[in-house]
Design an enzyme around this catalytic site. Sequence first.
Site, PDB file in Angstrom:
ATOM      1  N   LYS A 123      40.790  44.263  46.754  1.00 10.09           N
ATOM      2  CA  LYS A 123      42.187  44.710  46.869  1.00 10.09           C
ATOM      3  C   LYS A 123      42.282  46.236  46.688  1.00 10.09           C
ATOM      4  O   LYS A 123      42.911  46.926  47.484  1.00 10.09           O
ATOM      5  CB  LYS A 123      43.064  43.979  45.829  1.00 10.09           C
ATOM      6  N   THR A 124      41.618  46.729  45.643  1.00 10.93           N
ATOM      7  CA  THR A 124      41.650  48.179  45.401  1.00 10.93           C
ATOM      8  C   THR A 124      40.938  48.925  46.521  1.00 10.93           C
ATOM      9  O   THR A 124      41.408  49.972  46.986  1.00 10.93           O
ATOM     10  CB  THR A 124      40.955  48.512  44.059  1.00 10.93           C
ATOM     11  N   ASP A 135      48.228  47.762  40.293  1.00 13.96           N
ATOM     12  CA  ASP A 135      47.393  46.587  40.070  1.00 13.96           C
ATOM     13  C   ASP A 135      48.089  45.639  39.091  1.00 13.96           C
ATOM     14  O   ASP A 135      48.925  46.088  38.301  1.00 13.96           O
ATOM     15  CB  ASP A 135      46.057  47.064  39.493  1.00 13.96           C
ATOM     16  N   THR A 170      46.435  38.798  41.026  1.00 12.31           N
ATOM     17  CA  THR A 170      45.624  37.587  41.094  1.00 12.31           C
ATOM     18  C   THR A 170      46.545  36.364  41.081  1.00 12.31           C
ATOM     19  O   THR A 170      46.082  35.243  41.214  1.00 12.31           O
ATOM     20  CB  THR A 170      44.683  37.518  39.867  1.00 12.31           C
ATOM     21  N   ARG A 208      32.169  42.223  44.618  1.00  9.40           N
ATOM     22  CA  ARG A 208      31.919  42.994  43.397  1.00  9.40           C
ATOM     23  C   ARG A 208      30.729  42.415  42.633  1.00  9.40           C
ATOM     24  O   ARG A 208      29.908  43.132  42.072  1.00  9.40           O
ATOM     25  CB  ARG A 208      33.154  42.996  42.501  1.00  9.40           C
TER      26      ARG A 208
END
Length: 376
Positions: A99-100, A144, A193, A252
């Site tokens: 997302k980032t 976020d 999330t 990640r």
Amino acid sequence: MIISDDDNKKSSPNLGSSNIKKIQNDKAGKAKVEKSKDLEAVSNEFDETYEKTIRPKTFDEYIGQSNLKETLKISIEASKRRNVPLDHLLFYGPPGLGKTTLANIIANECGVNIKITSAPALERPRDIIGILMSLKGGEILFIDEIHRLNKVAEEILYPAMEDFFIDLTTGKSQTVKTMRVPVQKFTLVGATTKAGALSGPLRDRFGIVHRLEFYTAEELKEIVKRSARILNTEIDEEGAMEIALRSRATPRIANRLIKRAGDYALVKSDGKITKEIANLALNNLNIDSLGLDNTDRALLKLIIEKYNGGPVGVETLAVALGEDIRTIEDVYEPYLLQSGLLMRTLRGRTVTKQAYEHLGYKAPGHLNNGQMGLFD
Ligand code: ADE
């Protein structure tokens, strides 16, 4: 209140820590917190620098999420042709899916700055007001964990998102005055999330709402190869696939496992990640063939051994495992659900036949095609 970046960090088992834990620490007492923060800061800083090095900067470099990428490319092109800022965007999905990274790519592709913060950092009205007033035309504001925004911050954000102004109040009770102050046109990129935890009015103000999907093994393999190339780590096809298969469908995690496997290869072999080396390195980290770590397995075993396979409430699981509910729901469960090991029912969590088999237990008869076995 502008923080570096990155969403909730589930990671490989021994790596990373979650923001959720950090916030609990904040409330726990100052001296203790300062100390643990120092340690966390060092490891987070390392993680962030490492992640930033390999993070894709353009859509061409970004592997996976092809539908979303297409949607974004079209929206960006249209906004450029119309000479207006991009619509506000909401990304949701489990942590670690990008997302980032996508928010940074969007800023890069639009040729604008991005300011990155997180909802828990916007506690006071002046935090959100300060950021909104600091934005320059066309810039991107990334928030976020946006589902954790408080009511006051949300109320300030609504007119800013919709009509690019904020209402500032001065004075008290009878003398209170409201001033309407314009802010520059900007694009809000929210990440969460938990899309369900977002208030309706906030969700409705995003022009594009998109779920990030778990990655396929092939996509992850390409990500692993790309990251290894950037890190000058030699890896063969099978080694890359082994890491891909054990990364919980999450880039990640794949990127962190490459680092661990690369270290292992360097110390125990000739530096090249082969299937065998990846296998040994990941076994050493207690990551199994499906990418599950100790906590994942403990969660499934608990349901099997203590609750006959479920159903059992998430609150009970959290207490027994010493984790908080949010970490279980946001970090552990999505992949266990996705991989068909766990199910959510109205009465609680249950494990599947695959979970019994994966952990080496005999599945009870009722899980075998729904039929009772002879001896059950
Ligand atoms: N690193 C992390 N996510 C990635 C992605 N989607 N593509 C390429 N490299 C990545």
